[in-house]
Design an enzyme around this catalytic site. Structure first.
Site, mmCIF file in Angstrom:
data_model
loop_
_atom_site.group_PDB
_atom_site.id
_atom_site.type_symbol
_atom_site.label_atom_id
_atom_site.label_comp_id
_atom_site.label_asym_id
_atom_site.label_seq_id
_atom_site.Cartn_x
_atom_site.Cartn_y
_atom_site.Cartn_z
ATOM 1 N N LYS A 22 26.980 8.709 119.072
ATOM 2 C CA LYS A 22 28.325 9.135 118.659
ATOM 3 C C LYS A 22 28.265 10.262 117.624
ATOM 4 C CE LYS A 22 30.765 6.890 115.251
ATOM 5 N NZ LYS A 22 31.451 7.717 114.254
ATOM 6 N N ASN A 23 27.480 10.046 116.565
ATOM 7 C CA ASN A 23 27.527 11.016 115.474
ATOM 8 C C ASN A 23 26.828 12.333 115.815
ATOM 9 O OD1 ASN A 23 29.183 9.367 114.035
ATOM 10 N ND2 ASN A 23 27.573 8.512 112.727
ATOM 11 N N CYS A 117 36.715 6.152 108.965
ATOM 12 C CA CYS A 117 36.650 4.823 108.348
ATOM 13 C C CYS A 117 36.924 4.902 106.856
ATOM 14 C CB CYS A 117 35.256 4.217 108.555
ATOM 15 S SG CYS A 117 34.879 3.879 110.275
ATOM 16 N N ARG A 122 35.810 9.693 100.008
ATOM 17 C CA ARG A 122 35.020 10.529 100.942
ATOM 18 C C ARG A 122 35.373 12.000 100.726
ATOM 19 N NH1 ARG A 122 34.485 7.838 106.895
ATOM 20 N NH2 ARG A 122 32.651 9.178 106.924
ATOM 21 N N ASP A 306 25.239 2.573 108.100
ATOM 22 C CA ASP A 306 26.037 2.193 109.269
ATOM 23 C C ASP A 306 25.515 0.913 109.931
ATOM 24 O OD1 ASP A 306 27.564 4.382 108.741
ATOM 25 O OD2 ASP A 306 26.740 5.633 110.338
ATOM 26 N N ARG A 398 36.276 3.072 118.968
ATOM 27 C CA ARG A 398 36.058 4.456 118.542
ATOM 28 C C ARG A 398 34.591 4.845 118.718
ATOM 29 N NH1 ARG A 398 36.530 4.862 112.767
ATOM 30 N NH2 ARG A 398 35.214 6.603 113.320
#
Ligand code: EPZ
Length: 429
Positions: A22-23, A117, A122, A306, A398
């Protein structure tokens, strides 16, 4: 409302194939904006964050074609605007990569401050600092980040004050077509940063040092189209490893890069898992009781933040007292309250969770508060006795491709259930 209903307490066995990362995908897709020609990207996970990122590109005017569920072709030669849709961009974190890519290619970007999230503060100060060092004007007004420059960006030394995945990637994106050599110091080293650099190099960029803390980007005039395959998802693999560990049994995790999982493998082995490494697979077996251990999350190659919630679930049913220390985010223990509903004994003191292992968790209705927290609650439900209902699963979807089907294939009793609004679960049964 849709939720997962899990009947827990069964061991897991069989094979699970890991999807594209995903990232990496959410960085590589906006990076396609830098390319003069068509990029074919393979092994793209079919998840909501990716769909949103593709829609953001379509909205800018890019030609985005789905070749199949996991392959997309992008051509950004007919971009109409460098202003991203406000509401779409604020739904995901990775929308901030549009700033680096649009600024680098077209000299201007207008993108709303990102979402994602809720893990505590952040900020994106390191991203904006890097853009300014490369010669851009950057301003935040009415929820938008405005960035522009006259002509091309100019290379510059960029020292990041914190090790940031996002700021490292955004600096690379902005520097790829800049004039001269940009040296990024104190860069993050995550596998998806290397993957992004490999993608860009395969299209003609000149990036060296990705995967170390000094990345050098020599600007090139243009990038050409080509084809690229995204690496497997380190965190998805780690999540299934943790599930096998929590439930017991034997699961072959296929399509992984074992080196990326060393930090996770080491910790799960300390907890009692037997892990056998193959070229592109890991066999995770757990038959003995789980043991306590201590974990501190750190930037790669440290234990990934994560994976912190998923690992904490495993420790919550391990013998003895474990300490988990969150070294990246200010507030990543919001799921603990939900785990307590399932009988976990965990106290949080600032960035440390003190986990006193219990013999068994008990099923309960719980809510996912973010992506990895949601995955952790699914693991808890699979290991618990009785029925667990996980609500707010949109967070989970997601980032995890076909999680229900993949878990069912290894023997999990999990199903996705639609409950009409205003109906209690018991009535809907
Ligand atoms: C990426 O977020 C991931 N998201 C996160 O994964 C992951 O938790 C995180 O990296 C750390 O590995 C994506 O790749 C889309 P950071 P990112 O910048 O880039 C501070 C998931 O579950 N910081 O590396 O936003 C920040 O506050 C998600 O898949 C600044 O101070 O994280 C944090 O303490 C959740 N200023 C630390 O750096 C900045 O300008 C690391 O954040 C930027 C960051």
């Amino acid at each position: 409302m849709t939720k997962y209903v899990i009947d827990g307490g069964y061991g897991l066995s069989g094979e699970v194939t890991i999807s594209g990362a995903k990232n990496a995908a959410v960085a590589i897709i906006p990076a396609a904006l830098l390319v003069d020609g068509t990029c074919r990207i393979e092994n793209v996970p079919e998840i909501r964050d990716v769909t949103l990122m593709l829609d953001l590109l379509r909205n800018l005017g890019a030609d985005v074609r789905l070749i199949n569920r996991n392959c997309v072709e992008i051509n950004a030669s007919k971009i109409r605007t460098t202003k991203a849709d406000y509401d779409m961009a604020r739904m995901i974190r990775a929308s901030y990569y549009l700033i680096g890519a649009l600024l680098g290619r077209f000299g201007s970007a207008q993108v709303s401050l990102p979402g994602g999230c809720n893990l505590g503060d952040r900020p994106i100060d390191q991203h904006t600092k890097a853009f300014k060092l490369l010669g851009a004007n950057v301003d935040v007004q009415n929820g938008y980040v405005f960035a522009d420059c006259v002509g091309r960006l100019r290379a510059a030394p960029v020292y990041l004050d914190v090790v940031s995945v996002g700021a490292t990637i955004n600096t690379v994106l902005a520097a790829v077509l800049a004039d001269g050599l940009t040296v990024i110091e104190n860069a993050a080293k995550e596998p998806h940063i290397v993957d992004l650099a490999n993608f860009l190099n395969s299209m003609g960029a000149n990036i060296s040092g990705a995967g170390t803390d000094v990345i050098k980007v020599r600007g090139v005039k243009r990038l050409e189209g080509g084809a690229y395959t995204i690496i497997p998802d380190q965190i998805e693999a780690g999540t299934y490893m943790a599930a096998a560990c929590a439930c017991g049994g034997e699961v072959l995790i296929k399509n992984v890069i074992p080196k990326h999982l060393d930090c996770i493998t080491a910790k799960l082995a300390e907890m009692g898992a037997e892990i056998t490494e193959y070229d592109d697979a890991l066999l995770v077996k757990r038959t003995a009781p789980l043991s306590k251990t201590n974990i501190k999350t750190l930037p790669y190659p440290g234990f990934p933040t994560d994976m912190q919630p998923q690992a904490t679930v495993v420790l919550s049913i391990a013998e003895g007292m474990s300490l988990v220390t969150e070294g990246v985010w200010d507030n990543r223990y919001r799921y603990v309250e939900e785990l307590r509903r399932m009988g976990a004994k965990i106290q949080v003191d600032g960035k440390t969770a003190i986990v006193e292992g219990v013999e068994r968790l008990m099923g309960a209705p719980v809510r996912a508060c973010d992506l990895r927290a949601g995955a952790a609650l699914v693991i808890a439900g699979l290991a618990a006795s009785g029925t667990t209902e996980v609500e707010d699963i949109s967070h989970i979807e997601r980032g995890y491709e076909h999680i229900v089907e993949k878990l069912q294939a290894i023997g999990a009793h999990i199903r996705r259930v639609d409950v009409p609004d205003g109906t209690t679960f018991a009535k809907a049964q």
